[in-house]
Design a protein around this motif. Structure first.
Motif, mmCIF file in Angstrom:
data_model
loop_
_atom_site.group_PDB
_atom_site.id
_atom_site.type_symbol
_atom_site.label_atom_id
_atom_site.label_comp_id
_atom_site.label_asym_id
_atom_site.label_seq_id
_atom_site.Cartn_x
_atom_site.Cartn_y
_atom_site.Cartn_z
ATOM 1 N N LEU A 1 64.848 64.051 60.724
ATOM 2 C CA LEU A 1 64.900 63.567 62.116
ATOM 3 C C LEU A 1 63.604 63.895 62.859
ATOM 4 C CD1 LEU A 1 68.570 64.573 63.056
ATOM 5 C CD2 LEU A 1 67.720 62.370 62.224
ATOM 6 N N LYS A 2 63.064 65.068 62.609
ATOM 7 C CA LYS A 2 61.794 65.442 63.244
ATOM 8 C C LYS A 2 60.678 64.498 62.809
ATOM 9 C CE LYS A 2 62.452 70.438 63.917
ATOM 10 N NZ LYS A 2 61.986 71.786 63.512
ATOM 11 N N ARG A 3 60.590 64.259 61.520
ATOM 12 C CA ARG A 3 59.531 63.396 61.016
ATOM 13 C C ARG A 3 59.674 61.983 61.574
ATOM 14 N NH1 ARG A 3 56.431 63.300 56.460
ATOM 15 N NH2 ARG A 3 55.937 65.448 56.927
ATOM 16 N N LEU A 4 60.900 61.482 61.659
ATOM 17 C CA LEU A 4 61.130 60.131 62.189
ATOM 18 C C LEU A 4 60.767 60.026 63.667
ATOM 19 C CD1 LEU A 4 64.510 59.260 60.432
ATOM 20 C CD2 LEU A 4 62.271 58.251 59.945
ATOM 21 N N SER A 5 60.878 61.152 64.373
ATOM 22 C CA SER A 5 60.548 61.144 65.803
ATOM 23 C C SER A 5 59.085 61.495 66.065
ATOM 24 C CB SER A 5 61.448 62.138 66.549
ATOM 25 O OG SER A 5 61.136 63.472 66.183
ATOM 26 N N GLY A 6 58.333 61.751 64.994
ATOM 27 C CA GLY A 6 56.921 62.080 65.146
ATOM 28 C C GLY A 6 56.646 63.542 65.431
ATOM 29 N N THR A 7 57.666 64.397 65.300
ATOM 30 C CA THR A 7 57.501 65.827 65.554
ATOM 31 C C THR A 7 56.925 66.510 64.313
ATOM 32 O OG1 THR A 7 59.428 65.788 67.002
ATOM 33 C CG2 THR A 7 58.701 67.949 66.224
ATOM 34 N N PRO A 8 55.932 67.391 64.478
ATOM 35 C CA PRO A 8 55.370 68.098 63.318
ATOM 36 C C PRO A 8 56.445 68.880 62.565
ATOM 37 C CG PRO A 8 53.978 68.395 65.250
ATOM 38 C CD PRO A 8 55.233 67.733 65.734
ATOM 39 N N VAL A 9 56.352 68.888 61.232
ATOM 40 C CA VAL A 9 57.358 69.528 60.383
ATOM 41 C C VAL A 9 56.663 70.443 59.385
ATOM 42 C CG1 VAL A 9 59.275 69.158 58.788
ATOM 43 C CG2 VAL A 9 58.812 67.469 60.553
ATOM 44 N N GLU A 10 57.227 71.625 59.183
ATOM 45 C CA GLU A 10 56.709 72.533 58.161
ATOM 46 C C GLU A 10 56.942 71.916 56.788
ATOM 47 O OE1 GLU A 10 57.178 77.240 56.798
ATOM 48 O OE2 GLU A 10 58.371 76.414 58.460
ATOM 49 N N ARG A 11 55.908 71.860 55.971
ATOM 50 C CA ARG A 11 56.001 71.147 54.689
ATOM 51 C C ARG A 11 56.949 71.827 53.709
ATOM 52 N NH1 ARG A 11 52.276 70.225 49.938
ATOM 53 N NH2 ARG A 11 52.700 68.068 49.311
ATOM 54 N N LYS A 12 56.997 73.134 53.716
ATOM 55 C CA LYS A 12 57.826 73.874 52.769
ATOM 56 C C LYS A 12 58.615 74.939 53.519
ATOM 57 C CE LYS A 12 56.068 74.760 48.718
ATOM 58 N NZ LYS A 12 55.344 75.367 47.555
ATOM 59 N N VAL A 13 59.942 74.908 53.398
ATOM 60 C CA VAL A 13 60.803 75.871 54.087
ATOM 61 C C VAL A 13 61.537 76.709 53.041
ATOM 62 C CG1 VAL A 13 62.722 76.209 55.692
ATOM 63 C CG2 VAL A 13 61.133 74.298 56.032
ATOM 64 N N ASP A 14 61.315 78.016 53.082
ATOM 65 C CA ASP A 14 61.925 78.945 52.131
ATOM 66 C C ASP A 14 63.065 79.686 52.820
ATOM 67 O OD1 ASP A 14 62.616 80.831 50.261
ATOM 68 O OD2 ASP A 14 60.634 81.768 50.134
ATOM 69 N N PHE A 15 64.302 79.447 52.366
ATOM 70 C CA PHE A 15 65.455 80.109 52.947
ATOM 71 C C PHE A 15 65.756 81.454 52.297
ATOM 72 C CE2 PHE A 15 66.621 76.302 55.269
ATOM 73 C CZ PHE A 15 67.264 76.846 56.372
ATOM 74 N N GLY A 16 65.059 81.769 51.228
ATOM 75 C CA GLY A 16 65.286 83.050 50.584
ATOM 76 C C GLY A 16 66.666 83.145 49.941
ATOM 77 N N PHE A 17 67.092 84.379 49.672
ATOM 78 C CA PHE A 17 68.369 84.618 49.006
ATOM 79 C C PHE A 17 68.807 86.045 49.317
ATOM 80 C CE2 PHE A 17 64.831 85.486 46.181
ATOM 81 C CZ PHE A 17 65.082 86.794 45.771
ATOM 82 N N GLU A 18 70.045 86.359 48.978
ATOM 83 C CA GLU A 18 70.588 87.690 49.234
ATOM 84 C C GLU A 18 71.338 88.179 47.996
ATOM 85 O OE1 GLU A 18 73.836 89.946 52.160
ATOM 86 O OE2 GLU A 18 73.490 87.781 52.322
ATOM 87 N N LEU A 19 71.034 89.374 47.549
ATOM 88 C CA LEU A 19 71.773 89.988 46.457
ATOM 89 C C LEU A 19 73.069 90.572 47.004
ATOM 90 C CD1 LEU A 19 72.041 91.112 43.542
ATOM 91 C CD2 LEU A 19 70.776 93.130 44.340
ATOM 92 N N LEU A 20 74.200 90.080 46.500
ATOM 93 C CA LEU A 20 75.506 90.628 46.882
ATOM 94 C C LEU A 20 75.933 91.626 45.809
ATOM 95 C CD1 LEU A 20 77.460 87.471 48.132
ATOM 96 C CD2 LEU A 20 76.158 89.141 49.455
ATOM 97 N N LYS A 21 75.978 92.874 46.174
ATOM 98 C CA LYS A 21 76.348 93.928 45.223
ATOM 99 C C LYS A 21 77.871 94.060 45.206
ATOM 100 C CE LYS A 21 72.005 96.354 46.173
ATOM 101 N NZ LYS A 21 71.369 97.612 46.652
#
Length: 331
Positions: free
Chosen positions: A307-327
């Motif tokens: 939606l951001k790209r379609l509206s012409g809003t700058p977008v971060e090329r790569k988004v890293d959500f990471g992860f969580e170790l559940l013990k």
């Protein structure tokens, strides 16, 4: 995003008339075999997809977004799709979903079909595609978001996590807990991120002088029955295995079921770990040790970036959500 390749562009590159290209696209038999094959090669190289929308419809605004995912049986992608749908609906767009079953040729065929209807954007899983798929995506003017994996260079945008880092984190935890004989059960044939996790897990063990017992004993789509059967086969080959990592939580729960049937004490007689962090795996009598991924958020962010790209809003090329170790209490 690139400018859309047109029939005129193909004709110019092939050195033939637009009518000839049109006839090749329509399958008209009046075109000679030699010319047809030449034009088809040019079409493939340029990533051209014929437009099935005629006249004014071809110029109409589309509110459809092509979404290609490997599976709806795998609970991971149902969460991702829920996030995509929620995110797109906020902007007045709808997902048109194709299920590729981890088959790159099927992904290519579905993409060609979807692109012929001129979607507003494309969202698809992972960074590995056929050359034809990549050519089409590199030459389309619409936003393209590859989801789940961020380990390589995206065609346009990507949202996901580092699967190799996640696998290494799980391996480190299991070694820290004192386990020394490791098994790994998962499907490596077509699921490229699962294969990357397998390689990273194995490599991490080897840095400490350990390895995998019977690493090739079972290679099948990782559902609950497969997880149970795979563990049964593994233990028949390597009964002294101390810890087993699965490529996803669903398969790991199959392993838990087998342990319960055999009267094995989970964690003491055999440790079991999964991947993805499914809620139902945390509802087991002994919650599963696993890597939690933010699947729904990955889907929502992919949609939001469209939606951001379609509206012409700058977008971060790569988004890293990471992860969580559940013990959990299974390892």
């Amino acid at each position: 995003m690139a400018n859309r390749t047109t029939l005129k562009d193909v004709a110019r590159a092939a050195g033939v008339s637009q009518m000839t290209v049109s006839r090749v696209v329509r399958g008209d038999t009046v075109v000679s075999l030699r010319t047809r094959e030449h034009v088809e090669r040019v079409i493939g190289n340029m990533g051209y997809v014929p437009n099935k929308l005629a006249g004014s419809l071809a110029r109409a605004h589309s509110n459809q977004v092509a979404v290609l995912i490997p599976s709806l049986v795998n609970n991971v992608y149902t969460s991702v799709l829920a996030g995509i749908t929620e995110g797109l609906e906020r902007g007045g767009y709808n997902p048109v979903v194709g299920v590729t079953e981890y088959d790159l040729q099927k992904e290519e065929a579905q993409l060609i079909s979807m692109m012929s209807w001129r979607p507003a954007a494309v969202i698809l899983a992972n960074l590995v595609h056929t050359d034809r798929t990549r050519s089409i995506l590199e030459n389309t003017p619409v936003p393209v978001v590859e989801i789940m994996d961020i380990s390589g260079d995206p065609i346009d945008l990507c949202v996901g996590l580092d699967h190799e880092a996640a696998a290494a984190t799980l391996a480190d935890y299991l070694m820290e807990r004192g386990y020394r004989r490791f098994g790994y059960l998962g499907w490596q044939t077509n699921d490229f991120v699962a294969a990357a996790r397998f390689r990273a897990f194995r490599a991490r063990l080897e840095t400490r002088g350990y390895g995998l017992v019977a690493p090739d004993v079972y290679d099948a789509p990782p559902d609950m029955p497969a997880g149970k059967k795979g563990l049964e086969m593994l233990l028949s080959v390597a009964p002294k295995t101390e810890a087993v990592a699965y490529s996803n939580d669903t398969a790991a729960m199959g392993g838990v079921n087998l342990c319960l049937e055999l009267g094995m004490r989970i964690q003491d007689d055999l440790a079991i770990a999964g991947f993805s962090g499914l809620r139902m795996a945390q509802c087991l009598p002994q919650p599963l040790t696993t890597i939690r991924t933010r699947r729904r958020d990955i889907g929502k962010t992919a949609a939001r970036n469209v939606l951001k790209r379609l509206s012409g809003t700058p977008v971060e090329r790569k988004v890293d959500f990471g992860f969580e170790l559940l013990k959990g209490q299974s390892a």
